[in-house]
Design a protein around this motif. Structure first.
Motif, mmCIF file in Angstrom:
data_model
loop_
_atom_site.group_PDB
_atom_site.id
_atom_site.type_symbol
_atom_site.label_atom_id
_atom_site.label_comp_id
_atom_site.label_asym_id
_atom_site.label_seq_id
_atom_site.Cartn_x
_atom_site.Cartn_y
_atom_site.Cartn_z
ATOM 1 N N ASP A 111 -5.151 -7.800 -11.053
ATOM 2 C CA ASP A 111 -3.885 -7.425 -10.439
ATOM 3 C C ASP A 111 -2.785 -8.377 -10.898
ATOM 4 O O ASP A 111 -2.610 -9.449 -10.337
ATOM 5 C CB ASP A 111 -4.031 -7.454 -8.915
ATOM 6 N N SER A 166 -1.527 3.094 -12.104
ATOM 7 C CA SER A 166 -1.563 2.710 -10.696
ATOM 8 C C SER A 166 -2.910 2.083 -10.350
ATOM 9 O O SER A 166 -3.924 2.791 -10.266
ATOM 10 C CB SER A 166 -1.310 3.920 -9.789
ATOM 11 N N THR A 168 -3.599 0.915 -7.480
ATOM 12 C CA THR A 168 -3.918 1.398 -6.141
ATOM 13 C C THR A 168 -4.632 2.746 -6.191
ATOM 14 O O THR A 168 -5.671 2.940 -5.538
ATOM 15 C CB THR A 168 -2.636 1.520 -5.294
ATOM 16 N N GLU A 172 -8.463 3.523 -5.073
ATOM 17 C CA GLU A 172 -8.791 4.577 -4.119
ATOM 18 C C GLU A 172 -9.861 5.509 -4.679
ATOM 19 O O GLU A 172 -10.806 5.900 -3.978
ATOM 20 C CB GLU A 172 -7.532 5.366 -3.764
ATOM 21 N N HIS A 213 -1.929 -7.744 -4.409
ATOM 22 C CA HIS A 213 -0.830 -6.976 -3.836
ATOM 23 C C HIS A 213 -1.256 -6.370 -2.492
ATOM 24 O O HIS A 213 -2.407 -5.936 -2.330
ATOM 25 C CB HIS A 213 -0.417 -5.860 -4.806
ATOM 26 N N PRO A 214 -0.350 -6.316 -1.526
ATOM 27 C CA PRO A 214 -0.709 -5.778 -0.193
ATOM 28 C C PRO A 214 -1.329 -4.387 -0.216
ATOM 29 O O PRO A 214 -2.231 -4.090 0.591
ATOM 30 C CB PRO A 214 0.634 -5.774 0.545
ATOM 31 N N THR A 215 -0.882 -3.508 -1.108
ATOM 32 C CA THR A 215 -1.460 -2.155 -1.133
ATOM 33 C C THR A 215 -2.915 -2.178 -1.586
ATOM 34 O O THR A 215 -3.729 -1.366 -1.127
ATOM 35 C CB THR A 215 -0.651 -1.219 -2.055
ATOM 36 N N LEU A 216 -3.255 -3.110 -2.467
ATOM 37 C CA LEU A 216 -4.651 -3.254 -2.867
ATOM 38 C C LEU A 216 -5.456 -3.955 -1.775
ATOM 39 O O LEU A 216 -6.619 -3.626 -1.540
ATOM 40 C CB LEU A 216 -4.752 -4.034 -4.177
ATOM 41 N N LYS A 217 -4.826 -4.913 -1.120
ATOM 42 C CA LYS A 217 -5.506 -5.594 -0.015
ATOM 43 C C LYS A 217 -5.963 -4.595 1.040
ATOM 44 O O LYS A 217 -7.048 -4.723 1.615
ATOM 45 C CB LYS A 217 -4.571 -6.612 0.635
ATOM 46 N N SER A 218 -5.132 -3.591 1.301
ATOM 47 C CA SER A 218 -5.451 -2.621 2.357
ATOM 48 C C SER A 218 -6.687 -1.793 2.017
ATOM 49 O O SER A 218 -7.284 -1.169 2.903
ATOM 50 C CB SER A 218 -4.258 -1.700 2.604
ATOM 51 N N LEU A 219 -7.081 -1.780 0.754
ATOM 52 C CA LEU A 219 -8.241 -0.997 0.332
ATOM 53 C C LEU A 219 -9.524 -1.825 0.262
ATOM 54 O O LEU A 219 -10.610 -1.270 0.058
ATOM 55 C CB LEU A 219 -7.971 -0.386 -1.050
ATOM 56 N N CYS A 220 -9.413 -3.137 0.411
ATOM 57 C CA CYS A 220 -10.578 -4.004 0.256
ATOM 58 C C CYS A 220 -11.535 -3.874 1.444
ATOM 59 O O CYS A 220 -11.112 -3.887 2.607
ATOM 60 C CB CYS A 220 -10.153 -5.461 0.105
#
Length: 256
Positions: A111, A166, A168, A172, A213-220
């Motif tokens: 990232d 992307s 993200t 996903e 990045h926060p959007t990737l963090k949300s998927l961890c």
């Protein structure tokens, strides 16, 4: 063994790789196509012989120049009399990656790694420690360039490196395909050895300064950290990645 000296090809592309090992490894792999090889009197006979053989096999132009000319092109004196002018790196795409993955793979998602030496060192560790591919984005990410190629010790020619618009969306999709998403973070409380890496896994290594990045963090699914004992509280991205990859290899080799 000298060819007639002739004008250099147009230097519209500034990516050069140099040094006996880096150039010969790229020639042998024949993945990142070389536009032109330059050699000087400093090149060792055995290396030059192999370079000529491979250049003839793959239809690569090879040109004799003064040693100072190679130094000027590479802006470095450690070229050992051998350099190669390169086109843009041929990234793969995610669709191609699916076709070549083994069962139960481990992928590395970078990232926004901006330091070329870090990028290359991570790719080298991916190859040495048996990870199955690297995914990078198109924004704020170091490209595969001469520094990446050299610091990877030629591993950019063998490790699948794919580029996505992307990260993200790709993460996903990986999660939908059954991968666990694991983020490396200095702020995590779960040590790497307490995390089960034996299933399909994506390891995310974040930006050197800002992390993931926060959007990737949300998927961890998990965040893991490497326990440290010294006064310096963190490791750089490449060293952290190598330690994390070894723990993955250890678990998969030893069972846990």
């Amino acid at each position: 063994m000298k060819s007639a000296r002739r004008p250099l090809l147009s230097n519209h592309n500034r990516c050069w790789i140099w040094g006996r090992n880096a150039v010969l490894e790229t020639l042998r792999a024949n993945y990142w196509t070389i536009l032109e090889l330059l050699y000087s009197d400093r090149c060792e006979e055995a290396a030059l012989r192999e370079a000529f053989d491979l250049a003839a096999r793959f239809d690569v132009v090879i040109t004799y120049v003064r040693d100072a000319d190679i130094t000027k092109q590479c802006r470095s004196e450690d070229h050992q009399g051998l350099a190669a002018r390169m086109p843009p790196f041929p990234y793969g795409n995610v669709a191609d990656l699916w076709k070549q993955l083994p069962e139960n793979p481990v992928l590395v998602m970078l990232d926004r790694i901006q330091d070329s030496h870090n990028f290359g060192a991570i790719v080298r560790s991916v190859d040495v420690l048996g990870m199955h591919g690297v995914i990078v984005g198109t924004q704020e990410q170091s490209p595969v360039n001469s520094l990446v190629a050299r610091s990877s010790a030629g591993a950019v020619n063998f490790v699948p490196i794919v580029q996505t618009e992307s990260l993200t969306a790709t993460a996903e999709e990986l999660k939908e395909r059954g991968f666990q998403i694991v983020g490396a973070s200095d702020h995590a409380t779960q040590p790497i050895y307490a995390t089960d890496f034996r299933g399909p896994t994506v390891l995310i290594i974040g930006n050197e300064g800002r992390g993931i990045h926060p959007t990737l963090k949300s998927l961890c699914n998990h965040f893991v950290q490497i326990p440290v004992l010294g006064r310096v509280s963190s490791l750089n991205a490449a060293v952290s990645a190598g330690i994390l990859f070894y723990e993955v290899l250890r678990q998969r080799r030893d069972g846990i």
